[in-house]
Design a protein around this motif. Sequence first.
Motif, PDB file in Angstrom:
ATOM      1  N   UNK A 104       0.766  -1.361   0.203  1.00  0.00           N
ATOM      2  CA  UNK A 104      -0.025   0.093  -0.049  1.00  0.00           C
ATOM      3  C   UNK A 104       1.058   1.300  -0.155  1.00  0.00           C
ATOM      4  N   UNK A 105       1.194   1.540  -1.122  1.00  0.00           N
ATOM      5  CA  UNK A 105       2.257   2.909  -1.376  1.00  0.00           C
ATOM      6  C   UNK A 105       3.212   2.655  -2.017  1.00  0.00           C
ATOM      7  N   UNK A 106       4.118   3.453  -2.269  1.00  0.00           N
ATOM      8  CA  UNK A 106       5.459   3.203  -3.056  1.00  0.00           C
ATOM      9  C   UNK A 106       6.414   2.146  -2.497  1.00  0.00           C
ATOM     10  N   UNK A 107       6.909   1.376  -3.303  1.00  0.00           N
ATOM     11  CA  UNK A 107       8.129   0.568  -2.807  1.00  0.00           C
ATOM     12  C   UNK A 107       9.144   0.317  -3.606  1.00  0.00           C
ATOM     13  N   UNK A 108      10.368  -0.049  -3.102  1.00  0.00           N
ATOM     14  CA  UNK A 108      11.341  -0.291  -3.747  1.00  0.00           C
ATOM     15  C   UNK A 108      12.426  -1.140  -3.135  1.00  0.00           C
ATOM     16  N   UNK A 109      13.477  -1.714  -3.855  1.00  0.00           N
ATOM     17  CA  UNK A 109      14.487  -2.686  -3.209  1.00  0.00           C
ATOM     18  C   UNK A 109      15.830  -1.820  -2.871  1.00  0.00           C
ATOM     19  N   UNK A 110      16.454  -2.396  -1.619  1.00  0.00           N
ATOM     20  CA  UNK A 110      17.527  -1.990  -1.332  1.00  0.00           C
ATOM     21  C   UNK A 110      18.389  -3.178  -1.261  1.00  0.00           C
ATOM     22  N   UNK A 111      19.575  -3.304  -1.968  1.00  0.00           N
ATOM     23  CA  UNK A 111      20.212  -4.330  -2.339  1.00  0.00           C
ATOM     24  C   UNK A 111      21.762  -4.120  -1.476  1.00  0.00           C
ATOM     25  N   UNK A 112      21.870  -5.183  -0.658  1.00  0.00           N
ATOM     26  CA  UNK A 112      23.255  -5.083   0.176  1.00  0.00           C
ATOM     27  C   UNK A 112      23.484  -3.916   0.812  1.00  0.00           C
ATOM     28  N   UNK A 113      22.360  -3.521   1.645  1.00  0.00           N
ATOM     29  CA  UNK A 113      22.409  -2.167   2.093  1.00  0.00           C
ATOM     30  C   UNK A 113      23.574  -1.915   3.397  1.00  0.00           C
ATOM     31  N   UNK A 114      24.183  -2.965   3.736  1.00  0.00           N
ATOM     32  CA  UNK A 114      24.894  -3.014   4.891  1.00  0.00           C
ATOM     33  C   UNK A 114      26.523  -2.779   4.271  1.00  0.00           C
ATOM     34  N   UNK A 116      28.739  -0.631   2.317  1.00  0.00           N
ATOM     35  CA  UNK A 116      28.919   0.784   2.071  1.00  0.00           C
ATOM     36  C   UNK A 116      29.453   1.348   0.825  1.00  0.00           C
ATOM     37  N   UNK A 117      30.297   0.535   0.165  1.00  0.00           N
ATOM     38  CA  UNK A 117      30.792   0.529  -1.242  1.00  0.00           C
ATOM     39  C   UNK A 117      30.077  -0.289  -2.047  1.00  0.00           C
ATOM     40  N   UNK A 118      28.989  -0.980  -1.951  1.00  0.00           N
ATOM     41  CA  UNK A 118      28.329  -2.130  -2.655  1.00  0.00           C
ATOM     42  C   UNK A 118      26.877  -1.944  -2.641  1.00  0.00           C
ATOM     43  N   UNK A 119      26.512  -1.302  -2.033  1.00  0.00           N
ATOM     44  CA  UNK A 119      24.922  -1.055  -1.904  1.00  0.00           C
ATOM     45  C   UNK A 119      24.060  -0.482  -3.183  1.00  0.00           C
ATOM     46  N   UNK A 120      22.963  -0.771  -3.476  1.00  0.00           N
ATOM     47  CA  UNK A 120      22.305  -0.032  -4.565  1.00  0.00           C
ATOM     48  C   UNK A 120      20.742  -0.160  -4.309  1.00  0.00           C
ATOM     49  N   UNK A 121      20.349   0.865  -4.564  1.00  0.00           N
ATOM     50  CA  UNK A 121      18.805   1.299  -4.343  1.00  0.00           C
ATOM     51  C   UNK A 121      18.197   1.436  -5.719  1.00  0.00           C
ATOM     52  N   UNK A 122      16.890   0.547  -5.765  1.00  0.00           N
ATOM     53  CA  UNK A 122      15.936   0.318  -6.921  1.00  0.00           C
ATOM     54  C   UNK A 122      14.847   0.860  -6.557  1.00  0.00           C
ATOM     55  N   UNK A 123      14.717   2.083  -6.936  1.00  0.00           N
ATOM     56  CA  UNK A 123      13.517   2.775  -6.432  1.00  0.00           C
ATOM     57  C   UNK A 123      12.245   2.489  -7.314  1.00  0.00           C
ATOM     58  N   UNK A 124      10.945   3.007  -6.884  1.00  0.00           N
ATOM     59  CA  UNK A 124       9.802   2.741  -7.617  1.00  0.00           C
ATOM     60  C   UNK A 124       9.678   3.729  -8.598  1.00  0.00           C
ATOM     61  N   UNK A 125      10.377   3.540  -9.509  1.00  0.00           N
ATOM     62  CA  UNK A 125      10.063   4.204 -10.971  1.00  0.00           C
ATOM     63  C   UNK A 125       9.915   3.494 -12.088  1.00  0.00           C
ATOM     64  N   UNK A 126       9.702   4.058 -13.280  1.00  0.00           N
ATOM     65  CA  UNK A 126       9.428   3.610 -14.360  1.00  0.00           C
ATOM     66  C   UNK A 126      10.734   2.607 -14.909  1.00  0.00           C
ATOM     67  N   UNK A 127      10.563   1.602 -15.515  1.00  0.00           N
ATOM     68  CA  UNK A 127      11.860   0.809 -15.917  1.00  0.00           C
ATOM     69  C   UNK A 127      12.293  -0.179 -14.663  1.00  0.00           C
TER      70      UNK A 127
END
Length: 144
Positions: A104-114, A116-127
């Motif tokens: 219920x609402x926007x959602x994305x994925x945070x990969x390897x969030x711990x 520091x130099x290897x994390x990536x966010x995949x936000x709730x945007x087109x594509x």
Amino acid sequence: MELTEEIAAIRDGSGDPARLIGEFRRAALLVPLTLPIDGTDGTDGTAHGGLMSAVQGGIRWFYAFTDEEALARFAEARGAADREWEYLAILGARLVDAVVPMVDGPAGVAVNVADEDGSMFFPPVTGIVPDAYAVDAVDAVDVA
């Protein structure tokens, strides 16, 4: 390339965003499960044993990891390395195409969030997420 290599390439400025998204969608990700909480551990007792996530800036971010070592670093960062962490292995595509629409609402994925130099966010945007759930999607409207 694997997802971690694509993340590193993007972070150092040599990556291709389309390749990154492709690797993300093909990657088997480990998503930790929340523990059913009875309130005795100082929490408010509201978790229900679902996929672990957090809300930041009005977006629900699902935690996902590329391997057990990355998940272990996350557990250690949370001060919970001494307990067993159950997780669901799921393709990135299934996470964004099937799970995100259930939120219920926007959602994305945070990969390897711990990492520091290897994390990536995949936000709730087109594509990344289905257009109907992307915060930047614009309905096609005829403007006269």
